[in-house]
Scaffold this active site. Structure first.
Site, PDB file in Angstrom:
ATOM      1  N   ASP A  26       0.810  -1.213   0.000  1.00 17.17           N
ATOM      2  CA  ASP A  26       0.000   0.000   0.000  1.00 17.17           C
ATOM      3  C   ASP A  26       0.846   1.267   0.000  1.00 17.17           C
ATOM      4  O   ASP A  26       1.992   1.270   0.453  1.00 17.17           O
ATOM      5  CB  ASP A  26      -0.885   0.041   1.255  1.00 17.17           C
ATOM      6  N   HIS A  77      -5.899   3.005  -4.564  1.00 16.99           N
ATOM      7  CA  HIS A  77      -5.869   3.239  -3.111  1.00 16.99           C
ATOM      8  C   HIS A  77      -6.283   4.680  -2.813  1.00 16.99           C
ATOM      9  O   HIS A  77      -5.802   5.277  -1.847  1.00 16.99           O
ATOM     10  CB  HIS A  77      -4.476   2.939  -2.560  1.00 16.99           C
ATOM     11  N   HIS A  81      -5.557   9.392  -0.059  1.00 16.11           N
ATOM     12  CA  HIS A  81      -5.534   8.563   1.151  1.00 16.11           C
ATOM     13  C   HIS A  81      -6.305   9.181   2.325  1.00 16.11           C
ATOM     14  O   HIS A  81      -5.820   9.207   3.467  1.00 16.11           O
ATOM     15  CB  HIS A  81      -4.090   8.288   1.581  1.00 16.11           C
ATOM     16  N   HIS A 172       3.497  -2.298   3.379  1.00 16.41           N
ATOM     17  CA  HIS A 172       3.504  -0.893   2.973  1.00 16.41           C
ATOM     18  C   HIS A 172       4.830  -0.515   2.316  1.00 16.41           C
ATOM     19  O   HIS A 172       5.890  -0.954   2.756  1.00 16.41           O
ATOM     20  CB  HIS A 172       3.257   0.012   4.179  1.00 16.41           C
TER      21      HIS A 172
END
Length: 214
Positions: A26, A77, A81, A172
């Site tokens: 991510d 994504h 964010h 991540h």
């Protein structure tokens, strides 16, 4: 409605013939970390899925192109964010639409089939919008909390303790835009990077294959 169910693991009966685990990354692309992650994945000849932030894709289109050209999945994504639970419907729709456009602008050949909500916080508006774009909403089943920098051994041990056929592992390659101390960006995900090889080797020793999401 199609695609309203959130995927947190892959049905082993519906997946590949061999038992698989799915690595996902991510918050990238990150110019300090993403190239090294891609190098490690290439060394082990495995594919993964990268849930990229649209704003980062705009700044680093070459990394999006490399992700796709090396056979990995690229997924939505959101654009910046946010916590979608704090967003209005128009904001949610804009976050998802703009991220898709940013990814395609960075790499016109990209096929975007999945989406993950920031912080794993889904809303009805996000699910409905995702379905309208044909995006499958993806959560995770294994979270070593690598973002907290618990140490390489802790990351590896947490993945191995929870992983099983069909597991989706959350890792991540960056953090939310502006969240990290700029002076720490070059080493922000060093622990994650150092853990990947050990994770891959250990999963393979169990007879598991690592692939990008189907």
């Amino acid at each position: 409605m199609k695609n309203l169910n959130i995927i947190d693991s892959v049905d082993v009966d519906a997946g590949a013939d061999d038992p698989c685990v799915y690595l996902t990354f991510d918050d990238g692309p990150n110019p300090f970390c993403t190239p090294h992650i891609l190098d490690v994945l290439a060394q082990h000849a495995v594919s993964a899925t990268f849930f990229v932030i649209g704003a980062n894709a705009e700044v680093h289109p070459g990394l999006v192109q490399r992700i796709v050209s090396e056979g990995h999945g690229v997924a939505n994504h959101t654009m910046t964010h946010p916590d979608l639970a704090t967003c209005s419907r128009p904001q949610v729709e804009r976050e998802i639409d703009e991220a898709n456009r940013a990814i395609i602008s960075a790499c016109p050949g990209a096929s975007i089939r999945h989406i993950r909500a920031p912080y794993g916080k889904w809303t009805e508006e996000a699910l409905v919008k995702s379905a309208s774009l044909g995006l499958a909403p993806v959560h995770w089943s294994v979270d070593p909390r690598d973002w907290s920098c618990p140490g390489v051994d802790a990351i590896v041990d947490r993945v191995l303790a929870a992983a099983k056929p069909g597991s989706i592992v959350l890792l991540h390659e960056d953090g939310p835009p502006g969240a990290a101390d700029p002076t720490k960006l070059p080493t922000l995900r060093d622990q994650t990077l150092a853990a990947i090889s050990a994770i891959i080797k250990s999963l393979r020793s169990r007879g598991l294959t690592i692939r990008s999401l189907p």
